[in-house]
Design a protein around this motif. Structure first.
Motif, PDB file in Angstrom:
ATOM      1  N   ILE A  46      34.886  18.753  36.773  1.00 48.75           N
ATOM      2  CA  ILE A  46      34.883  19.532  35.529  1.00 48.75           C
ATOM      3  C   ILE A  46      36.032  19.101  34.619  1.00 48.75           C
ATOM      4  O   ILE A  46      35.881  19.015  33.393  1.00 48.75           O
ATOM      5  CB  ILE A  46      34.960  21.036  35.833  1.00 48.75           C
ATOM      6  CG1 ILE A  46      33.703  21.496  36.568  1.00 48.75           C
ATOM      7  CG2 ILE A  46      35.176  21.844  34.568  1.00 48.75           C
ATOM      8  CD1 ILE A  46      32.405  21.268  35.803  1.00 48.75           C
ATOM      9  N   ALA A  47      37.176  18.784  35.215  1.00 48.40           N
ATOM     10  CA  ALA A  47      38.305  18.320  34.400  1.00 48.40           C
ATOM     11  C   ALA A  47      37.969  17.003  33.701  1.00 48.40           C
ATOM     12  O   ALA A  47      38.336  16.788  32.538  1.00 48.40           O
ATOM     13  CB  ALA A  47      39.542  18.161  35.272  1.00 48.40           C
ATOM     14  N   GLU A  54      35.686  17.845  30.817  1.00 55.27           N
ATOM     15  CA  GLU A  54      36.406  18.466  29.709  1.00 55.27           C
ATOM     16  C   GLU A  54      37.294  17.459  28.983  1.00 55.27           C
ATOM     17  O   GLU A  54      37.464  17.537  27.754  1.00 55.27           O
ATOM     18  CB  GLU A  54      37.207  19.655  30.229  1.00 55.27           C
ATOM     19  CG  GLU A  54      36.291  20.800  30.676  1.00 55.27           C
ATOM     20  CD  GLU A  54      37.033  21.975  31.276  1.00 55.27           C
ATOM     21  OE1 GLU A  54      38.246  21.818  31.577  1.00 55.27           O
ATOM     22  OE2 GLU A  54      36.414  23.046  31.450  1.00 55.27           O
ATOM     23  N   GLU A  95      34.942  15.491  26.758  1.00 58.00           N
ATOM     24  CA  GLU A  95      34.473  16.272  25.612  1.00 58.00           C
ATOM     25  C   GLU A  95      35.593  16.511  24.609  1.00 58.00           C
ATOM     26  O   GLU A  95      35.350  16.488  23.392  1.00 58.00           O
ATOM     27  CB  GLU A  95      33.871  17.582  26.100  1.00 58.00           C
ATOM     28  CG  GLU A  95      32.581  17.361  26.887  1.00 58.00           C
ATOM     29  CD  GLU A  95      31.879  18.642  27.302  1.00 58.00           C
ATOM     30  OE1 GLU A  95      30.672  18.584  27.601  1.00 58.00           O
ATOM     31  OE2 GLU A  95      32.552  19.705  27.336  1.00 58.00           O
ATOM     32  N   ALA A  96      36.817  16.703  25.099  1.00 60.06           N
ATOM     33  CA  ALA A  96      37.943  16.895  24.184  1.00 60.06           C
ATOM     34  C   ALA A  96      38.232  15.622  23.392  1.00 60.06           C
ATOM     35  O   ALA A  96      38.568  15.674  22.204  1.00 60.06           O
ATOM     36  CB  ALA A  96      39.178  17.316  24.972  1.00 60.06           C
ATOM     37  N   ARG A 127      29.298  16.661  23.688  1.00 56.66           N
ATOM     38  CA  ARG A 127      28.994  17.218  25.004  1.00 56.66           C
ATOM     39  C   ARG A 127      28.628  16.104  25.985  1.00 56.66           C
ATOM     40  O   ARG A 127      27.935  15.154  25.628  1.00 56.66           O
ATOM     41  CB  ARG A 127      27.835  18.211  24.899  1.00 56.66           C
ATOM     42  CG  ARG A 127      27.582  19.005  26.172  1.00 56.66           C
ATOM     43  CD  ARG A 127      26.538  20.085  25.938  1.00 56.66           C
ATOM     44  NE  ARG A 127      25.195  19.544  25.815  1.00 56.66           N
ATOM     45  CZ  ARG A 127      24.405  19.282  26.857  1.00 56.66           C
ATOM     46  NH1 ARG A 127      24.831  19.485  28.092  1.00 56.66           N
ATOM     47  NH2 ARG A 127      23.177  18.811  26.661  1.00 56.66           N
ATOM     48  N   ARG A 142      26.701  22.746  34.758  1.00 56.79           N
ATOM     49  CA  ARG A 142      27.047  22.730  33.328  1.00 56.79           C
ATOM     50  C   ARG A 142      25.926  22.123  32.482  1.00 56.79           C
ATOM     51  O   ARG A 142      26.115  21.881  31.294  1.00 56.79           O
ATOM     52  CB  ARG A 142      28.327  21.928  33.118  1.00 56.79           C
ATOM     53  CG  ARG A 142      29.608  22.579  33.642  1.00 56.79           C
ATOM     54  CD  ARG A 142      30.100  23.666  32.702  1.00 56.79           C
ATOM     55  NE  ARG A 142      31.436  24.123  33.046  1.00 56.79           N
ATOM     56  CZ  ARG A 142      32.563  23.761  32.404  1.00 56.79           C
ATOM     57  NH1 ARG A 142      32.492  22.935  31.374  1.00 56.79           N
ATOM     58  NH2 ARG A 142      33.732  24.226  32.781  1.00 56.79           N
TER      59      ARG A 142
END
Length: 300
Positions: free
Chosen positions: A68-69, A72, A75-76, A81, A104
């Motif tokens: 997940i990190a 993210e 995406e950042a 997405r 997700r």
């Protein structure tokens, strides 16, 4: 039991608990970026490619939280997405984040060959690592979707990616992803780190490197260490050949003589004093030693 004990040492990396260390995401330019996992999860790279319709993540990390990190971070960095992920081979640092990403809404894909290997590999690695990393360990067997059993083009996130289906090397099967001069090779390449020689297939690994070289990459992206130019393929080839030479110089035979592997490990560490993850040698060198010993026996 000896192998399991060695892998337990690899798992803990000298720590008494399995930390959920925050890691690093970097934009490499030209639509490519990388997230690098914590030391406790072996400094594994997960790359991303930005497309017009989303982002493709390459490999899913050793733990769900770091999967997940990585998502993210991608995406950042892109403002888009993550829509898809590709698993390059059947080791948990490549596939363990699959269920978390699927939750997700990410479509996770791999070859039929890699998908078929995951259940047995996951069961074995869960015995080695599951208790230490709990609760940050998948509660179900990761199950990427198969894109088929042959090299093909994948149309993901508006990108046209070439997925090469390759045979034994680090694992029993591999996917190598190619996109606009970039080649994402997983653990078939490592930059400044020891290789994962667990299955003792160094001779076939060299063939995989020839196949990667034939793709004429402009930029290669390894499972560990920094991305580099195509010279990294030659560096990896030289590393494997030096390992093979050191082992061969000890005239391998079975059963393994006492102290032989310790002596080989010292020579390898001396040959590559700045390489990360020397702990990988505890599993890799016995596999290479036995491969050569069996080959010598077969020719006698």
């Amino acid at each position: 039991m000896r192998t399991i004990c060695c892998l337990a040492l690899i798992a803990c990396g000298g720590a008494t608990t399995a930390p959920s260390a925050p890691s690093e995401g970097r934009d490499l330019g030209n639509g490519v970026g990388v997230y690098t996992s914590s030391a406790a999860t072996f400094r594994t790279n997960a790359f991303w490619i930005e497309g017009p319709d989303g982002v493709v993540l390459i490999d899913t990390m050793f733990t769900p939280s770091q999967g997940i990190a990585a998502l993210e971070a991608a995406e950042a960095a892109t403002g888009r997405r993550v829509t898809h992920a590709v698993v390059l081979h059947a080791n948990p640092d490549k596939f363990n984040g699959t269920p978390a990403l699927q939750a997700r809404g990410v479509e996770v894909v791999t070859s039929a060959q890699v998908a078929a290997l995951i259940p047995d590999v996951f069961a074995l690695r869960t015995r080695w690592f599951g208790e230490r990393y709990a609760p940050d360990w998948p509660s179900e067997t990761p199950a990427p979707t198969s894109f088929g059993d042959a090299t093909r083009e994948l149309n993901l996130a508006g990108l046209r990616l070439r997925a090469h289906v390759l045979e034994r090397g680090v694992s029993e099967a591999h996917v190598v992803l190619e996109w606009e001069g970039n080649v994402f090779a997983g653990d078939l390449l490592a930059n400044g780190h020891h290789g994962w020689l667990e299955i003792g297939a160094t001779d076939q690994w060299l063939q995989r490197l020839d196949e990667i070289g034939a793709m004429n990459p402009q930029r290669v992206h390894p499972g560990r260490g920094a991305s580099a130019g195509p010279e990294l393929v030659d560096t990896q080839r030289a590393y494997l050949r030096r390992i093979m030479e050191i082992v061969a110089s000890h005239e391998p035979r079975l059963p393994v003589p006492e102290g032989a592997l310790d002596a080989i490990a010292r020579e390898v560490r001396d040959a590559f004093p700045n390489h990360g993850h020397p702990v990988f040698l505890r599993v890799g060198l016995p596999a290479e030693y036995r491969r050569q010993a069996r080959a010598l026996t077969a020719t006698e």
